[in-house]
Design a protein around this motif. Sequence first.
Motif, short mmCIF file in Angstrom:
data_model
loop_
_atom_site.label_atom_id
_atom_site.label_comp_id
_atom_site.label_asym_id
_atom_site.label_seq_id
_atom_site.Cartn_x
_atom_site.Cartn_y
_atom_site.Cartn_z
N LYS A 234 0.82 -1.20 0.00
CA LYS A 234 0.00 0.00 0.00
C LYS A 234 0.86 1.26 0.00
CE LYS A 234 -3.67 -2.61 1.21
NZ LYS A 234 -3.02 -3.89 1.58
N HIS A 235 0.29 2.31 -0.56
CA HIS A 235 0.85 3.65 -0.39
C HIS A 235 -0.16 4.44 0.41
CE1 HIS A 235 2.07 7.81 -1.24
NE2 HIS A 235 3.27 7.31 -1.44
N ASN A 236 0.29 5.03 1.50
CA ASN A 236 -0.64 5.69 2.43
C ASN A 236 -0.22 7.10 2.76
OD1 ASN A 236 -0.67 2.51 3.81
ND2 ASN A 236 -2.57 3.45 3.10
N GLU A 237 -1.21 7.88 3.19
CA GLU A 237 -0.97 9.23 3.68
C GLU A 237 -2.13 9.59 4.60
OE1 GLU A 237 -1.07 13.76 1.88
OE2 GLU A 237 -0.14 12.20 0.63
N ASP A 238 -1.85 10.40 5.60
CA ASP A 238 -2.94 10.91 6.43
C ASP A 238 -2.59 12.31 6.92
OD1 ASP A 238 -0.98 10.24 8.25
OD2 ASP A 238 -2.34 9.39 9.72
N GLY A 239 -3.58 13.01 7.40
CA GLY A 239 -3.34 14.36 7.89
C GLY A 239 -4.60 14.94 8.49
N GLU A 240 -4.48 16.14 9.03
CA GLU A 240 -5.64 16.81 9.59
C GLU A 240 -5.42 18.32 9.57
OE1 GLU A 240 -6.15 16.49 13.94
OE2 GLU A 240 -4.45 15.11 13.85
N GLY A 241 -6.55 19.03 9.62
CA GLY A 241 -6.50 20.48 9.63
C GLY A 241 -7.89 21.04 9.37
N ALA B 129 -3.83 15.50 -1.66
CA ALA B 129 -4.61 15.88 -0.48
C ALA B 129 -3.90 17.01 0.25
CB ALA B 129 -4.79 14.68 0.45
N LYS B 130 -4.66 18.05 0.63
CA LYS B 130 -4.04 19.19 1.31
C LYS B 130 -5.08 19.89 2.18
CE LYS B 130 -1.25 23.33 0.36
NZ LYS B 130 -0.11 22.91 1.21
N LEU C 146 -6.65 31.40 1.64
CA LEU C 146 -7.37 30.13 1.53
C LEU C 146 -6.94 29.14 2.62
CD1 LEU C 146 -7.13 29.64 -2.35
CD2 LEU C 146 -9.10 30.47 -1.04
N GLU C 147 -6.42 29.65 3.73
CA GLU C 147 -5.90 28.77 4.77
C GLU C 147 -6.98 27.90 5.40
OE1 GLU C 147 -3.20 26.66 6.37
OE2 GLU C 147 -2.66 28.33 5.05
N ASP C 148 -8.24 28.35 5.34
CA ASP C 148 -9.32 27.55 5.92
C ASP C 148 -9.99 26.68 4.87
OD1 ASP C 148 -10.45 29.68 4.56
OD2 ASP C 148 -12.11 29.95 5.98
N TRP C 149 -9.38 26.57 3.68
CA TRP C 149 -9.89 25.70 2.62
C TRP C 149 -9.06 24.41 2.56
CZ3 TRP C 149 -13.68 26.42 -1.34
CH2 TRP C 149 -14.42 27.60 -1.22
#
Length: 368
Positions: A12-19, A42-43, A50-53
């Motif tokens: 698998k290739h994976n990525e995760d994040g939050e914001g 993904a960003k 656009l920081e809250d986008w």
Amino acid sequence: MGAFLEKPMTSKHNEDGEGNGLRYGVGSMQGWRCEMEDAYYAKTGLGESLEDWNYFAVFDGHAGDNVAKHCAENLLQRIVATTEFGNNDITKGIHTGFLQLDESMRDIPELASGTDKSGTTAVCAFISSQHLYIANCGDSRAVLCQNRQPVFSTQDHKPILPGEKERILNAGGSVMVQRINGSLAVSRALGDYTYKNEKTLGQCEQLVSPEPEIFCRDREPADEFLILACDGVWDVMSNEELCQFVHNRLEISDNLVDVANQVIDTCLHKGSRDNMCIIIIVFPGAPTVSEEAQKREEALEQHLRNRIEEILGKMNPIEYGALLKELAKEDIPDLPPGGGLHAKCSYVSNIFKELHPKLADSCEMGKY
């Protein structure tokens, strides 16, 4: 497109994040295909005003991965740089960005010369604090879930749809075996310039159109999660099944990468032969881990272990595929909704390998 491996590539290739109050997890896998042609981006937080986008996108390439990779790297910037997006006309900005990117890629040398004939579908989402914008071009799909059920889904752009077929016929093409000229299975895509060379027609009137279908929704407290995925997932799981499955898995674990990987593993066991890529974007209204659900899962896995040991104890010769067939006949309680026994095949495989390590290779091809 039609070539397959002798056994699937399951790494698998994976990525995760939050914001911005969102969390996301990505899972992608080559599967049975000889090449990996899917891509994603993904960003959270798009910088400056656009920081809250937030932006998420999945691209399903065909006839090569060049266009899919280029779009993954460039579509976001192309859209936010449009005059329309800058003037807060988000829908027009997305529309213009898609068309500008498709036109600009014609200048990439290998695409201009025709040595590379690749194309890609694209499904993307822009999420602000109040709104959700989703754009789709091709047969990758976005599905929004509330209370375990899909409340919104994009429409797959297939040549047999009346509006798509009319455009194809007007452009001098045909629809045979549900494909454009008997070849291409999607009616909208980026790239695919061999289908976009009629000089007397506009950019969106060609055999294959780069025009996205764009939807805007207000965010709601009941929103649980948004799924973006390529057709390698949707070929074997319906919108309803995937919403139920992901909801159930979120009650077991808050690890979104693990949930995304469980989805693509389940799809592989359900028979998907394509590359797979999925992004799960979780809203504040998503289900949280439940001790009761975790106890049900533990009981399920203990039940499966007991039955595996009992079945194998009576089996001669011992075969992984035969084990799956026997388990499939049983009424096993609390299997994951939307996934069923397919969702626990990886667990069954691990127990089988533990009990019979010399037969581990047979698990790769086991079916029921």
